[in-house]
Scaffold this motif. Structure first.
Motif, PDB file in Angstrom:
ATOM      1  N   ASP A  31      46.806  14.955  50.580  1.00  0.00           N
ATOM      2  CA  ASP A  31      46.393  15.052  49.673  1.00  0.00           C
ATOM      3  C   ASP A  31      44.909  14.482  50.103  1.00  0.00           C
ATOM      4  O   ASP A  31      44.836  13.855  50.805  1.00  0.00           O
ATOM      5  N   SER A  32      44.123  15.094  49.748  1.00  0.00           N
ATOM      6  CA  SER A  32      42.679  14.510  49.813  1.00  0.00           C
ATOM      7  C   SER A  32      42.429  13.111  49.093  1.00  0.00           C
ATOM      8  O   SER A  32      42.951  13.616  48.072  1.00  0.00           O
ATOM      9  N   PRO A  33      42.315  12.231  49.064  1.00  0.00           N
ATOM     10  CA  PRO A  33      42.208  10.903  48.595  1.00  0.00           C
ATOM     11  C   PRO A  33      40.900  11.120  47.389  1.00  0.00           C
ATOM     12  O   PRO A  33      40.229  11.770  47.667  1.00  0.00           O
ATOM     13  N   ARG A  34      41.358  10.628  46.307  1.00  0.00           N
ATOM     14  CA  ARG A  34      40.560  10.884  45.085  1.00  0.00           C
ATOM     15  C   ARG A  34      40.258   9.900  43.761  1.00  0.00           C
ATOM     16  O   ARG A  34      41.652   8.756  43.820  1.00  0.00           O
ATOM     17  N   LEU A  35      39.098   9.654  43.507  1.00  0.00           N
ATOM     18  CA  LEU A  35      39.056   8.552  42.405  1.00  0.00           C
ATOM     19  C   LEU A  35      40.033   8.491  41.850  1.00  0.00           C
ATOM     20  O   LEU A  35      40.078   9.440  40.679  1.00  0.00           O
TER      21      LEU A  35
END
Length: 642
Positions: A36-40
């Motif tokens: 999945d896309s990296p997120r903060l």
């Protein structure tokens, strides 16, 4: 494609690796995919990114080390990327296991999602296997699931612990010598699965050992900025205490300051993994460990969700004030004493031109000694104000000082540093015992101060009369004589009771030399060869002392003058400018009071004539009860001699 063997067009992920990592298996270098896309991450101490890692069968959330944030910003690490995880730890956050990726290698960036992974939640009860294929070659390793978490003790960081304790076998963690970036230190791995103790030589070297300590923060220093040959930086440290009384200090620099300064709070319990462990500089290290930890990019710190009551909040081992006499300059000391004098806060100027607050107080204990404590910075307006209020109201305060630094500039005194802890009227049995002693006998007990203006004098002193100063040629034997005299102040030189003093620091202590006012309005110090915007008025009080045998003159400096007058020199100077009538009344009242003086007597030559010079280095007011007590003691002494 990335290096390290590469990955073919038909990418093979390391099946079972997610489960193995979450069971804290060690030594794996699995090939995984970012699913999945990296997120903060929310509420992180620094800018951390969360990534979803997949082995084609299972996926699980991980946290990316801050040192690899550039892979997010440049777009290298995104959804679909295939990576080889080179270094990682598995820790617990709010009851859940989290994979912390410390180092990885990007193999591909353009793959679609491989397999049909599901979130790994189950806890297997049977052995599970990790399959390696593709760029890693084909082989399989099996691991047994662990049953519990085991945390080691900070006392194991001692020399004995380093020699006698380790954890094994290889799938678990071991004692080792670590080397990061050319600096070598020894670490003890503490967080293991079914840990067992075995002997391991310190000569064995392992690069990537895992360890975790569970401990409470007892001290947190202020953030300090510094400058050296390599540039500017910032640093803070905190002390840890575990359930069995082991202690160790963790120091954070620069990037680690940004990551952890706001996260660390005194009295909270933390899990700390990874770091550089080096021998501590024991001279400046008050803890019971031979080692200290330096946080680096691999360090991971997490707040425990529950407060472990088995970990105490603080521990003290107090020294007597008399022990300071034989301790090395610069050593750290823990003291417990009664506050007998508190001076108002004053502003001093450092050599770099910045200002800071300073407040002095005197501490006395049952050892028959007292010492000056210098509070600086935050302590002046915190505990210092509390102690000032108690002192002004006439109540006695007990003060615990943990980690004060001994200084020796013409006398012995103790100064606070950023890691010092102060507790006013602590709830300790020793504190209550000291309080009762002071109320019943300690207030009038003779006491020698270690914090004198002079560089040396005889520690032993006996009661004398004023006539004996001349009759026995005191102070003329080549060394000072220290005596006590019960006398009344018959006269004071009120016109010149103080002088303007330099507020700069000189050799670790306030300069205090007399300054002169320049035409520009600043104050010039000949010793420091600098101008300061303001001065501090200090006592230089000439007193005429009288008892039933005669009269002598003595000089009282700052601390003694404050105790005689009841006001600081700065306050009295301002009072004379504002209300001269009240100032005159205060000076007259001084001459009606009987005191017990401690005099330091030396020889001086004035206009070719040799005479005794008396300085007042200690003073206590005598009330009727104290005077009667003193007379009874004299009678008992005389009766014993008959």
């Amino acid at each position: 494609m990335g290096g390290g063997g590469g990955v073919g067009l038909e990418v093979e992920l390391s099946r079972g690796a997610v489960a193995a990592i979450l069971r804290m298996a060690e030594g794996l270098r699995p090939v995984l995919q970012v699913a999945d896309s990296p997120r903060l991450a929310a509420r992180a101490a620094a800018q951390r990114y969360r990534i979803l890692l997949s082995d084609s069968v299972h996926s699980h959330e991980g946290v990316l080390a801050v040192s690899m944030n550039h892979l997010i910003s440049d777009g290298s690490l995104r959804r679909g990327a295939v990576v080889r995880v080179l270094d990682y730890i598995c820790t617990i956050v709010q009851g859940r296991r989290v994979i912390v990726v410390i180092q990885l290698e990007i193999l591909r960036t353009d793959c679609t999602l491989i397999g049909d992974p599901t979130i790994y939640e189950a806890t297997p009860t049977q052995p599970f296997c990790v399959s390696y294929s593709g760029g890693l070659g084909n082989h399989e390793s099996c691991f047994l699931p662990g049953s519990q978490e085991v945390f080691g003790n900070l006392s194991c960081f001692s020399d004995q612990g380093m020699l006698d304790s380790s954890f094994g076998p290889r799938a678990e963690h071991t004692v080792c010598n670590l080397q990061y970036g050319g600096s070598c230190g020894s670490v003890l791995p503490l967080n293991t699965v079914d840990a067992k103790v075995q002997q391991l030589s310190l000569d064995d070297h392992h690069q990537n050992q895992r360890w975790t300590i569970k401990a409470r923060v007892t001290v947190k220093t202020d953030l300090r900025h510094y400058q050296n040959a390599r540039g500017t930086g910032k640093v803070f440290s905190f002390d840890l205490l575990d359930a069995k009384g082991g202690e160790i200090r963790v120091t954070c620099f620069n990037l680690q300051v940004d990551r952890y300064f706001d996260l660390i709070e005194v009295d909270k319990v933390y899990l700390i993994s990874r770091g550089i462990v080096k021998p501590a500089h024991k001279k400046y290290y008050p803890l019971n460990s031979d080692y200290e930890i330096y946080a680096d990019d691999s360090t991971f710190i997490e707040v425990c969700s529950d407060d472990d009551c088995s970990i105490p909040k603080q521990q003290y081992a107090f020294q007597q004030i008399s022990e300071i006499e034989n301790m090395e300059n610069g050593s750290l000391v823990d003291l417990l004493g009664v506050v007998t004098l508190v001076s108002p806060s004053a502003t001093i100027t450092r050599k770099d031109g910045t200002g800071t607050q300073k407040r002095t107080l005197h501490l006395k204990d049952m050892s028959g000694r007292s010492v000056e404590i210098t509070l600086r910075g935050k302590f002046c307006d915190g505990e210092g104000q509390v102690l000032q209020r108690h002192y002004d109201s006439g109540s006695s305060s007990v003060l615990a000082v943990k980690g004060g630094r001994i200084s020796d500039f013409s006398s012995r005194f103790v100064v606070t540093i950023s890691s010092t802890q102060l507790k006013v009227n602590p709830d300790f049995p020793d504190a209550e015992r000291l309080r009762q002693w002071y109320l019943t006998e300690g207030k009038t007990a003779a006491c020698i101060s270690l914090s004198q203006e002079m560089s040396s004098f005889t520690r032993n002193h006996v009661p004398k009369t004023i006539a004996q100063i001349k009759d026995e040629s005191l102070g003329q034997s080549g060394k000072p004589d220290v005596i006590t005299v019960r006398a009344t102040i018959s006269h004071v030189n009120a016109n010149n009771f103080c002088y303007p003093a330099c507020t700069l620091e000189f050799n670790g202590k306030q300069c205090n030399r007399k300054v002169t006012k320049s035409n520009e309005g600043a104050w010039h110090c000949d010793r420091c060869v600098l101008d300061v915007p303001k001065c501090e008025y200090r006592y230089l009080l000439m007193c005429q002392l009288q008892d039933h045998t005669g009269v002598t003159y003595a000089t009282a400096f700052q601390e003694a003058g404050t105790k005689i007058i009841g006001y600081s020199a700065e306050e009295l100077f301002n009072l004379r400018e504002q209300d001269e009538a009240k100032w005159e009344e205060i000076m007259l009242q001084v001459c009606r009071q009987e005191y017990l003086f401690k005099l330091n007597i030396t020889e001086e030559n004035l206009y070719g004539e040799t005479r005794a010079k008396c300085n007042i280095v200690g003073v206590e007011k005598l009330d009727a009860l104290a005077t009667n007590h003193h007379l009874l003691e004299e009678m008992e002494t005389a009766r014993a001699l008959v």
